[in-house]
Design a protein around this motif. Structure first.
Motif, PDB file in Angstrom:
ATOM      1  N   ASP A 200      51.365 -18.251 112.358  1.00  0.00           N
ATOM      2  CA  ASP A 200      52.723 -17.705 112.292  1.00  0.00           C
ATOM      3  C   ASP A 200      53.741 -18.765 112.720  1.00  0.00           C
ATOM      4  OD1 ASP A 200      54.669 -15.900 111.855  1.00  0.00           O
ATOM      5  OD2 ASP A 200      54.342 -14.716 113.666  1.00  0.00           O
ATOM      6  N   THR A 216      56.295  -9.773 119.226  1.00  0.00           N
ATOM      7  CA  THR A 216      55.461  -8.692 118.709  1.00  0.00           C
ATOM      8  C   THR A 216      54.733  -9.155 117.447  1.00  0.00           C
ATOM      9  OG1 THR A 216      57.245  -7.275 119.461  1.00  0.00           O
ATOM     10  CG2 THR A 216      55.478  -6.222 118.244  1.00  0.00           C
ATOM     11  N   ASN A 217      55.459  -9.885 116.580  1.00  0.00           N
ATOM     12  CA  ASN A 217      54.823 -10.443 115.381  1.00  0.00           C
ATOM     13  C   ASN A 217      53.655 -11.330 115.754  1.00  0.00           C
ATOM     14  OD1 ASN A 217      56.604  -9.228 113.707  1.00  0.00           O
ATOM     15  ND2 ASN A 217      57.917 -11.037 113.419  1.00  0.00           N
ATOM     16  N   LYS A 219      51.947 -11.406 118.525  1.00  0.00           N
ATOM     17  CA  LYS A 219      50.868 -10.665 119.189  1.00  0.00           C
ATOM     18  C   LYS A 219      49.908 -10.083 118.149  1.00  0.00           C
ATOM     19  CE  LYS A 219      50.020  -7.303 122.803  1.00  0.00           C
ATOM     20  NZ  LYS A 219      50.500  -6.139 123.533  1.00  0.00           N
ATOM     21  N   ALA A 220      50.489  -9.605 117.051  1.00  0.00           N
ATOM     22  CA  ALA A 220      49.670  -9.015 115.994  1.00  0.00           C
ATOM     23  C   ALA A 220      48.738 -10.051 115.369  1.00  0.00           C
ATOM     24  CB  ALA A 220      50.572  -8.410 114.919  1.00  0.00           C
ATOM     25  N   LYS A 221      49.175 -11.326 115.316  1.00  0.00           N
ATOM     26  CA  LYS A 221      48.361 -12.380 114.696  1.00  0.00           C
ATOM     27  C   LYS A 221      47.310 -12.921 115.665  1.00  0.00           C
ATOM     28  CE  LYS A 221      50.956 -12.513 110.915  1.00  0.00           C
ATOM     29  NZ  LYS A 221      52.246 -13.170 110.857  1.00  0.00           N
ATOM     30  N   ASN A 222      47.499 -12.701 116.953  1.00  0.00           N
ATOM     31  CA  ASN A 222      46.561 -13.121 117.995  1.00  0.00           C
ATOM     32  C   ASN A 222      46.113 -14.581 117.919  1.00  0.00           C
ATOM     33  OD1 ASN A 222      45.072 -12.769 120.289  1.00  0.00           O
ATOM     34  ND2 ASN A 222      43.252 -12.032 119.186  1.00  0.00           N
TER      35      ASN A 222
END
Lengths: 382, 352
Positions: A200, A216-217, A219-222
């Protein structure tokens, strides 16, 4: 009433003409080094630190080739047009032999053509944008450039942290941040061999306060690491807010993080954040570094020298060294000597200038441990 | 032609004299003085463009930095030699469509002016319905939007890295020619019926409308013309510096020009020109306040970098306090006025 005003203004005029007369006239027994730095305006903080280093070096080494070295310090108001005028003033009015400056790559770039046309060599202390020295024979610098720093952090992430994926948060209006992020990305992809290893890339603007959408974006991609070079306040806020959102991923950054504000804004949350920089106190490998540290301590007891102060110091002693090697204070002669700089022992380690005039030197990786910057690793120049 | 009289000849003479002087000085002065004088003329062009909207039409616009950015980028994008472009655009290559188009400086300047005018036309429709503070906020917002757009258009503007190697313009003759043309065109505009309509709008919008002046049409015309000159001025500014980056055009840049027009007189062409010279030269001339000063062997501590800004602010306050309408107010320097100066002094003596 009007009369008194006009008397006041006339008096002011007279006072102002007096010192003007003194400074004119060139003295052949003095070697002048011009320093143009932002001393007022947005970037005044950075400029002030560099001037501190230059002044210290000038006090310790006030002579070269048997002549006195005089500093001519001019303010460029953190403004590009003003930076160009200030540089023109240094070369035309003050007839300086060499120039140091400026904090901020765009300010340095504005002076580029002026020093080139006047054949007065300039040495930048901390301007890291590759364009400063590109196609300009008369501009040099004592710091490494963004590509190297980006590569260093990418290698560190892969080899030391075992990262396979990374996310980037860049300050999109900052040339430094964008450049660093891009070189990190290239190097990370090259070394992991996976096109999709950068999961990202998020942008923010200078002065932003709320980063929860970006985080938040991410975090979703980890990702395994987050590379977030940029201004220290925003970076510290990003890390703080990331921890609040439960993101435990290690954060990596660039040399701008090394300021007390980064620690005070970030608090306990910035512990463990790692970044590359130019210089560390514990790494006093050169004699110059020892002298610098002890003299700095004497002048500012209990204060840690900033990396840019050390670079300002280095820029000054490098110019003096070049003048000695050239055995001349003529612009083109100093330029040629500067271009041949090889393993120059400065405060920030051994410096070699490459064909573009950029410093090839070692980088230091530091981290934050219990609210203090601590030495972590050392990356040799390539 | 009937209207050619002594004054017209005199005016043309002054113009010719200015240009010849600029041409001669171009060779005679060193690059430092030349740079300052060039900056004076460029600031005069941009300030005049702002004065057309703020001083003559009575609107309060703060969008000049945005229009300047458009002009400066037009010059930067199209005049950099094609072979030098790739080295600057190292993060993302330049858009192939633009990468090989090279324009001469004058064409790029005009293009920049026209683009700025076009943008002004598009945003003018909604924005010019606002008045006073609201218009100021909207135009300020516009100039920030332009800057952020340019920051993000990586393949066109090279984003935050900026564009370097813009062929440098240091020819005083060209810059002063541009300034003279700007002054002449604005003077012709303002003495025409359109100019009188603009001044009528400034004095009272309702009365002006009652007299049959189409408010939106005239305001839009002033705004678009202003943007054109700001674009050209911005282009010259970019060419003078030789490098352009978005941070240059932050909204505080506009304040320089607001300062100039307020100091010179809102609604005065000659005042604006005088103030551009005073401010630009003044900033440089005050530089000795930044230098360490030794008087009678004692170093005076307050003489350190930054002092000149303090002195400058104090001088501005003095001027604003004692010349509340600026140096010229709404008056202009004219030959009639110059002729009257000795008379005026004579009259004063009589009064006493």
């Amino acid at each position: 009433m009007k009369k008194s005003i006009s008397i006041m203004l006339t008096a002011l005029l007279f006072v102002s003409v007096l010192p003007g007369c003194q400074s004119s006239g060139t003295n052949p027994d003095v070697i002048k080094i011009g320093v143009f730095e932002p001393l007022t305006g947005d970037n005044a903080g950075g400029g002030e630190l560099e001037v501190e280093g230059v002044k210290l070096a000038n006090e310790l080494f006030p002579e070269v080739l048997g002549k006195k070295v005089e500093l001519v310090i001019v303010d460029n108001k953190s403004d590009k047009a003003e930076a160009a005028t200030a540089a023109a003033r240094l070369v035309e009015q003050d007839k300086v032999n060499a120039i140091i400056g400026s904090w901020g790559s765009s300010l340095s770039m504005a002076a580029g053509n002026i020093v080139k046309d006047a054949k007065v060599p300039a040495v930048g202390a901390s301007c890291t944008n590759p364009q400063v020295t590109l196609n300009n024979d008369y501009y040099f610098r004592v710091c490494f450039i963004d590509p190297f720093q980006g590569t260093v952090m990418a290698n560190y992430a892969i080899s030391k942290l075992g990262a396979k994926t990374a996310a980037i948060i860049q300050e999109v209006s900052n040339d430094y941040s964008v450049g660093l992020a891009s070189f990190f990305k290239d190097s990370f992809i090259l070394n992991t061999g996976a096109e999709d290893s950068i999961v990202d890339t998020e942008n923010y603007q200078t002065g932003d306060k709320d980063f929860s959408a970006i985080l938040t974006n991410i975090k979703a991609k980890n990702p395994d690491v987050i590379f977030a070079p940029g201004n220290f306040t925003e970076s510290a806020l990003i890390i703080k807010q990331a921890r609040q959102l439960g993101i435990e991923t290690p954060f990596l950054g660039g040399d701008t993080w090394e300021t007390p504000d980064f620690l005070s804004v970030g608090g306990a949350d910035v512990n463990g954040a790692a970044f590359s920089t130019f210089f560390d106190k514990s790494m006093t490998t050169t004699d110059a570094a020892k002298t610098f540290l002890s003299e700095y301590e004497k002048k500012n007891p209990g204060k840690e020298p900033a990396a840019v102060t050390a670079l300002g110091y280095d820029a000054y002693i490098l110019i003096l060294d070049a003048i000695t090697r050239a055995n001349s204070a003529e612009g083109p002669a100093i330029r040629d000597a500067l271009a041949q700089t090889l393993n120059f022992q400065g405060v920030t380690g051994s410096t070699t200038l490459d064909a573009n005039g950029d410093a090839v030197k070692d980088a230091v990786i530091k981290t934050v441990e219990d609210g203090v910057f601590t030495y972590l690793d050392y990356v040799a120049a390539q | 032609m009937k209207n050619i009289n002594g004054k017209t000849v005199l005016t043309l003479g002054v113009i010719a004299f200015t240009l010849i002087l600029a041409f001669i000085l171009n060779g005679a002065l060193d690059s430092y003085v030349r740079r300052i004088l060039n900056l004076c003329a460029i600031y005069a062009i941009i300030s005049l463009s702002l004065n057309l909207v703020n001083g003559f039409t009575g609107m309060f616009s703060l969008g000049q930095a945005g229009f300047m950015a458009i002009g400066a980028y037009a010059v930067a994008i199209f005049t950099v030699p094609a072979e030098l472009r790739a080295s600057g655009f190292y993060l993302e290559p330049m858009m192939p469509l633009l990468a090989n188009i090279e324009l001469p400086l004058i064409a790029a300047l005009l293009l920049g002016g026209l683009l700025a005018a076009l943008v002004a036309f598009v945003i003018g429709f909604p924005v010019l319905r606002l008045r006073g503070d609201y218009l100021a906020i909207a135009t300020l917002g516009f100039s920030e939007i332009i800057r952020i757009l340019f920051t993000n258009m990586q393949s066109v503007t090279n984003g935050a890295l900026g564009i370097k190697n813009v062929p440098q313009l240091s020819n005083m003759f060209l810059i002063y020619l541009a300034a003279v043309i700007t002054i002449a065109l604005l003077h012709l505009l303002l003495t025409s019926s359109y100019g009188r309509a603009l001044k009528a709008i400034r004095e009272d919008e309702i009365v002006a409308e009652a007299m049959g002046i189409n408010l939106l049409k005239h305001k839009l015309a002033a705004f678009v013309i202003s943007a054109f000159f700001a674009g050209v001025g911005g282009g010259l500014y970019g060419a003078l510096l030789g490098t352009v980056d978005p941070k240059n055009f932050i909204f505080t840049l506009t304040y320089n020009f607001v300062l100039i027009i307020v100091l010179g007189g809102l609604g005065s062409i000659s005042g604006t020109v005088i103030a551009s010279f005073i401010i630009t030269i003044g900033m440089e001339w005050l530089r000795f306040f930044d230098e360490p000063l030794k008087l009678f062997g004692i170093e005076i501590l307050i003489f350190r970098p930054g002092l000149r800004m303090v002195v400058f602010s104090v001088l501005l306050m003095v001027i604003v306090l004692f010349f509340q309408k600026g140096i010229m107010g709404q008056r202009e320097i004219s030959f009639d006025m110059l002729r009257r100066i000795p008379l005026r002094f004579g009259k004063r003596r009589e009064d006493r």
